[in-house]
Design a protein around this motif. Structure first.
Motif, PDB file in Angstrom:
ATOM      1  N   LEU A 115       0.925  -1.218   0.150  1.00  0.00           N
ATOM      2  CA  LEU A 115       0.048  -0.012   0.155  1.00  0.00           C
ATOM      3  C   LEU A 115       1.073   1.262  -0.072  1.00  0.00           C
ATOM      4  N   GLY A 116       0.793   2.232  -0.987  1.00  0.00           N
ATOM      5  CA  GLY A 116       1.514   3.207  -1.100  1.00  0.00           C
ATOM      6  C   GLY A 116       2.918   2.861  -1.609  1.00  0.00           C
ATOM      7  N   GLU A 117       3.947   3.526  -1.174  1.00  0.00           N
ATOM      8  CA  GLU A 117       5.405   3.339  -1.703  1.00  0.00           C
ATOM      9  C   GLU A 117       6.258   2.522  -0.561  1.00  0.00           C
ATOM     10  N   GLU A 118       7.048   1.673  -1.260  1.00  0.00           N
ATOM     11  CA  GLU A 118       7.992   0.986  -0.216  1.00  0.00           C
ATOM     12  C   GLU A 118       8.997   1.713   0.496  1.00  0.00           C
ATOM     13  N   GLY A 119       8.908   1.413   1.790  1.00  0.00           N
ATOM     14  CA  GLY A 119       9.930   2.252   2.670  1.00  0.00           C
ATOM     15  C   GLY A 119       9.311   3.710   2.770  1.00  0.00           C
ATOM     16  N   ARG A 120       8.071   4.032   2.750  1.00  0.00           N
ATOM     17  CA  ARG A 120       7.527   5.161   2.797  1.00  0.00           C
ATOM     18  C   ARG A 120       6.444   5.201   3.894  1.00  0.00           C
ATOM     19  N   GLY A 121       6.554   4.210   4.815  1.00  0.00           N
ATOM     20  CA  GLY A 121       5.332   3.788   5.722  1.00  0.00           C
ATOM     21  C   GLY A 121       5.286   4.955   6.883  1.00  0.00           C
ATOM     22  N   PHE A 122       6.448   5.408   7.355  1.00  0.00           N
ATOM     23  CA  PHE A 122       6.439   6.611   8.107  1.00  0.00           C
ATOM     24  C   PHE A 122       5.662   7.771   7.654  1.00  0.00           C
ATOM     25  N   HIS A 123       6.081   8.196   6.343  1.00  0.00           N
ATOM     26  CA  HIS A 123       5.432   9.283   5.714  1.00  0.00           C
ATOM     27  C   HIS A 123       4.131   9.095   5.702  1.00  0.00           C
ATOM     28  N   HIS A 124       3.798   7.796   5.195  1.00  0.00           N
ATOM     29  CA  HIS A 124       2.176   7.446   4.969  1.00  0.00           C
ATOM     30  C   HIS A 124       1.495   7.708   6.300  1.00  0.00           C
ATOM     31  N   LEU A 125       1.872   7.168   7.430  1.00  0.00           N
ATOM     32  CA  LEU A 125       1.531   7.199   8.766  1.00  0.00           C
ATOM     33  C   LEU A 125       1.208   8.527   9.301  1.00  0.00           C
ATOM     34  N   THR A 126       2.267   9.321   9.023  1.00  0.00           N
ATOM     35  CA  THR A 126       2.551  10.950   9.393  1.00  0.00           C
ATOM     36  C   THR A 126       1.365  11.615   8.875  1.00  0.00           C
ATOM     37  N   ASN A 127       1.119  11.088   7.634  1.00  0.00           N
ATOM     38  CA  ASN A 127       0.116  11.952   6.660  1.00  0.00           C
ATOM     39  C   ASN A 127      -1.469  11.734   7.326  1.00  0.00           C
ATOM     40  N   GLN A 128      -1.618  10.432   7.712  1.00  0.00           N
ATOM     41  CA  GLN A 128      -2.841  10.320   8.081  1.00  0.00           C
ATOM     42  C   GLN A 128      -3.205  10.274   9.730  1.00  0.00           C
ATOM     43  N   LEU A 129      -2.230  10.394  10.531  1.00  0.00           N
ATOM     44  CA  LEU A 129      -2.345  10.622  11.748  1.00  0.00           C
ATOM     45  C   LEU A 129      -3.204  11.952  12.182  1.00  0.00           C
ATOM     46  N   PRO A 130      -3.015  13.140  11.850  1.00  0.00           N
ATOM     47  CA  PRO A 130      -3.898  14.094  12.212  1.00  0.00           C
ATOM     48  C   PRO A 130      -5.093  13.981  12.479  1.00  0.00           C
ATOM     49  N   LEU A 131      -5.965  13.275  11.194  1.00  0.00           N
ATOM     50  CA  LEU A 131      -6.979  12.805  11.278  1.00  0.00           C
ATOM     51  C   LEU A 131      -7.466  11.899  12.226  1.00  0.00           C
ATOM     52  N   GLU A 132      -6.832  10.831  12.411  1.00  0.00           N
ATOM     53  CA  GLU A 132      -6.886   9.777  13.311  1.00  0.00           C
ATOM     54  C   GLU A 132      -6.870  10.528  14.625  1.00  0.00           C
ATOM     55  N   ARG A 133      -6.205  11.369  15.164  1.00  0.00           N
ATOM     56  CA  ARG A 133      -6.390  12.045  16.442  1.00  0.00           C
ATOM     57  C   ARG A 133      -7.419  12.947  16.619  1.00  0.00           C
ATOM     58  N   LEU A 134      -7.648  13.750  15.357  1.00  0.00           N
ATOM     59  CA  LEU A 134      -8.760  14.602  15.428  1.00  0.00           C
ATOM     60  C   LEU A 134     -10.365  13.760  15.815  1.00  0.00           C
ATOM     61  N   SER A 135     -10.265  12.570  15.184  1.00  0.00           N
ATOM     62  CA  SER A 135     -11.332  11.563  15.263  1.00  0.00           C
ATOM     63  C   SER A 135     -11.660  11.167  16.710  1.00  0.00           C
ATOM     64  N   ILE A 136     -10.396  10.732  17.200  1.00  0.00           N
ATOM     65  CA  ILE A 136     -10.372  10.352  18.579  1.00  0.00           C
ATOM     66  C   ILE A 136     -10.822  11.602  19.591  1.00  0.00           C
ATOM     67  N   ALA A 137     -10.037  12.867  19.328  1.00  0.00           N
ATOM     68  CA  ALA A 137     -10.403  14.070  20.173  1.00  0.00           C
ATOM     69  C   ALA A 137     -11.964  14.178  19.855  1.00  0.00           C
ATOM     70  N   TRP A 138     -12.594  14.231  18.622  1.00  0.00           N
ATOM     71  CA  TRP A 138     -14.024  14.554  18.589  1.00  0.00           C
ATOM     72  C   TRP A 138     -14.877  13.420  19.536  1.00  0.00           C
ATOM     73  N   ARG A 139     -14.514  12.327  19.359  1.00  0.00           N
ATOM     74  CA  ARG A 139     -15.263  11.264  20.107  1.00  0.00           C
ATOM     75  C   ARG A 139     -14.941  11.661  21.731  1.00  0.00           C
ATOM     76  N   ALA A 140     -13.935  12.151  22.066  1.00  0.00           N
ATOM     77  CA  ALA A 140     -13.680  12.350  23.683  1.00  0.00           C
ATOM     78  C   ALA A 140     -14.677  13.395  23.801  1.00  0.00           C
ATOM     79  N   LEU A 141     -14.605  14.559  23.021  1.00  0.00           N
ATOM     80  CA  LEU A 141     -15.495  15.653  23.363  1.00  0.00           C
ATOM     81  C   LEU A 141     -17.059  15.265  23.338  1.00  0.00           C
TER      82      LEU A 141
END
Length: 380
Positions: A226-252
């Motif tokens: 999925l995506g580019e080989e060896g670019r997993g950190f970049h892909h994760l970093t790209n998606q983590l802000p929304l994942e954490r926003l989702s958790i924050a909204w569920r918390a609120l």
């Protein structure tokens, strides 16, 4: 300017009807069984609640406005359905994001239509025994074998891990300048060598199945990358802000729901000849909680708007995640106290909210990791 418009409120009516008919009556049964039936996912899909972000050509609504997901979270929180909210967030806010952002046409056409219909539930596997949130300590590996990949390792704390049909797996695929390189893989759970460990017993979120996963020298086709080989950190970093926003909204919204239940309870409950809400201590505590919730909502609505504008950075996501989840702990704990002894009784929604809330400061990166991210940004 209001956060929601008429379209969001019209959508809310559909979500509320679904929640009241298909969710609220069965919460106790789901907790007892440790699983949410697949029919619930399919029904949610039929009424247009699941797969909002999935493009229309794959059977989704093709909606990029995250505020519609915010409405879904609010309505699930209203009845204390944290387990379903968690599973849907992994499906719609996390896995769909990875597939639409980094997936090939083949990967998208294979998985997104079934996710949109509720026939496929997805999970993401990053955390490992002994490593937790430390991605650089990951031991799961994927090694090239001709046109294939050999995947080996194990994961733990996987949301929907017991029931999922497809898993996005992070694995080490090499090193560069002494640092491990990660890649992501789309792994069907029917693949030979895949196995599920025990369904993990948790303090809360009893209806949300969480499991250990094992990958025993699984042979994956090259198309699983999925995506580019060896670019997993970049892909994760790209998606983590929304994942954490989702958790924050569920918390609120969970905290807001707990507050609303508590206001109603303190108006009805009497002690020493007076309503509980008529005591100054009760009113002062409620005043404090109300103010904290209002201030936090203002910040979080702004964060959602930044996401809609394509401007939500990792630091703001981390701020939202740690603040809102810690706020949830304070609010729910205070609300349980205002319920008195009845707050400890499982028949009251505040009791379920109390045990379901505890994991929020751990998932998606602990509070301490969020502060480290913020602190590093401040330090430059």
């Amino acid at each position: 300017m209001t956060f929601y418009d008429d379209d969001h409120e019209a959508f809310r009516e559909s979500v509320r009807t679904f929640v009241d008919r298909e969710v609220r009556p069965d919460l106790d049964d789901w907790d007892r069984d440790g699983l949410i039936p697949r029919d619930v996912w399919r029904t949610a899909a039929k009424v247009g609640i699941l797969g909002l972000r999935i493009p229309e050509q794959y059977g989704g609504a093709g909606v990029s406005d995250y505020r519609f997901r915010c409405v879904v979270q609010e309505e699930l929180a209203r009845v204390g359905a944290a387990s379903l909210a968690s599973g849907m967030s992994i499906n719609d806010d996390v896995v769909v994001g990875y597939l639409t952002r980094f997936g090939t046409e083949e990967q998208q056409s294979t998985w997104l239509p079934s996710m949109a219909s509720g026939d496929v539930v997805a999970s993401i596997a990053m955390s490992e025994p002994g490593a937790g949130s430390d991605m650089r300590g990951m031991r799961t590996t994927a090694v090239r074998e001709g046109d294939s990949w050999r995947l080996a390792g194990s994961k733990t704390f996987i949301t929907s891990g017991y029931s999922s049909d497809v898993v996005i797996v992070a694995a080490r695929t090499g090193t560069k300048e002494g640092r491990p390189q990660l890649s992501l893989f789309v792994v069907p759970t029917t693949t030979a060598g895949f196995s599920r460990g025990r369904k993990l017993g948790k303090i809360g979120l009893h209806a949300q199945d969480t499991a250990e996963l094992a990958f025993d020298d699984m042979l994956l086709p090259s198309t699983a990358l999925l995506g580019e080989e060896g670019r997993g950190f970049h892909h994760l970093t790209n998606q983590l802000p929304l994942e954490r926003l989702s958790i924050a909204w569920r918390a609120l919204v969970a905290a807001e729901a707990a507050f609303a239940w508590t206001v109603e309870y303190t108006k009805e409950r009497t002690a020493f000849g007076s309503r509980v809400i008529d005591f100054q201590n009760s009113r002062f505590r409620l005043a404090e909680l109300s103010t904290e919730l209002d201030v936090t909502r203002a910040f979080l609505e702004r964060a959602v708007q930044r996401y809609l504008d394509g401007d939500l950075d990792a630091t703001t996501g981390a701020k939202a995640k740690w603040w809102c989840t810690e706020l949830q702990q304070r609010v729910v704990n205070a609300c349980l106290q205002l319920h008195g002894g009845y707050g400890y009784m499982s028949e009251y929604p505040i009791a379920r909210a109390f045990i379901d809330a505890r994991v929020q400061t751990l998932v998606g990166g602990t509070t301490e990791i969020m502060k480290e991210i913020i602190g590093r940004d401040i330090a430059g």
